[in-house]
Design an enzyme around this catalytic site. Structure first.
Site, short mmCIF file in Angstrom:
data_model
loop_
_atom_site.label_atom_id
_atom_site.label_comp_id
_atom_site.label_asym_id
_atom_site.label_seq_id
_atom_site.Cartn_x
_atom_site.Cartn_y
_atom_site.Cartn_z
N GLY A 1 0.80 -1.23 0.00
CA GLY A 1 0.00 0.00 0.00
C GLY A 1 0.82 1.27 0.00
CB SER B 1 13.95 0.90 0.85
OG SER B 1 12.75 1.24 1.48
#
Length: 206
Positions: free
Chosen positions: A37, A113
């Protein structure tokens, strides 16, 4: 690095710019699995901040790979380089995209990341430059993101069609102490944006 160049300082310093724009530069770093999300929240947060009159810009993982990082793959070395370039993009002492934070911009990043060390490196760069950094863990269980799978990537990864896919064939190291932890299987977009906005207010950014 070239040696025949000289840094040309501007006439406006960071404090003056911040006072004129009535906001402090901060990077809001959304991290989490694919389909957790991140991009949806980042878009909604960008819209919310802009409607409040705040100078805001969003950097999305897929979008950045169309341009700045189009030469990179998804193996570990490429992921590290991807984050290095993005991290420097938000830091006013480093590469070209330093303009975002240097210009007192609310910089919203939405990147998987996956490695803690890379995220720490970006955080440290911001700290050294006296820039705000807010790590937001956009958290959703693997079972949930596989059910969502809007791009069909998890299905391909499970079938072995995509190598080094985070959460399946490559690791994701969740943040140990993020400023904000959002569980997207337990809240909607409105609540997620509200949680981030309330943090920004309580810490003097809004």
């Amino acid at each position: 690095m070239a040696t025949n160049i000289t840094f040309h300082a501007g006439c406006i310093n960071a404090r003056e710019r911040s006072e004129l724009l009535k906001q402090k530069g901060v990077t809001i770093w959304l991290t989490g699995l694919s389909a957790s999300g991140k991009s949806t929240i980042a878009c909604a947060l960008e819209q919310t901040l802009l409607h409040q009159g705040k100078f805001t810009y969003r950097l999305d993982g897929d979008n950045v790979r169309f341009g700045l990082n189009k030469d990179l793959g998804f193996d570990e070395d490429s992921r590290v380089e991807n984050i290095r370039r993005i991290g420097e993009a938000s830091n006013p002492l480093l590469e070209v995209a330093k303009l975002f934070s240097d210009a007192s911009c609310f910089t919203i990043t939405a990147f998987i990341s996956p490695y803690r060390l890379d995220r720490k490196t970006v955080r440290d760069l911001h700290t050294k430059a006296n820039l705000g950094f807010v790590e937001v863990f956009v958290d959703a269980p693997l079972t949930i993101v596989e059910q969502r799978d809007p791009k069909g990537l998890y299905k391909k990864a499970r079938a072995g069609e995509i190598k080094d896919f985070t959460g399946i064939s490559a690791p994701y190291e969740p943040p140990e102490d993020p400023e904000i932890h959002i569980k997207t299987d337990e809240c909607d977009i409105t609540q997620a944006v509200k949680t981030i906005s309330e943090y920004l207010v309580s810490h003097g950014y809004l």
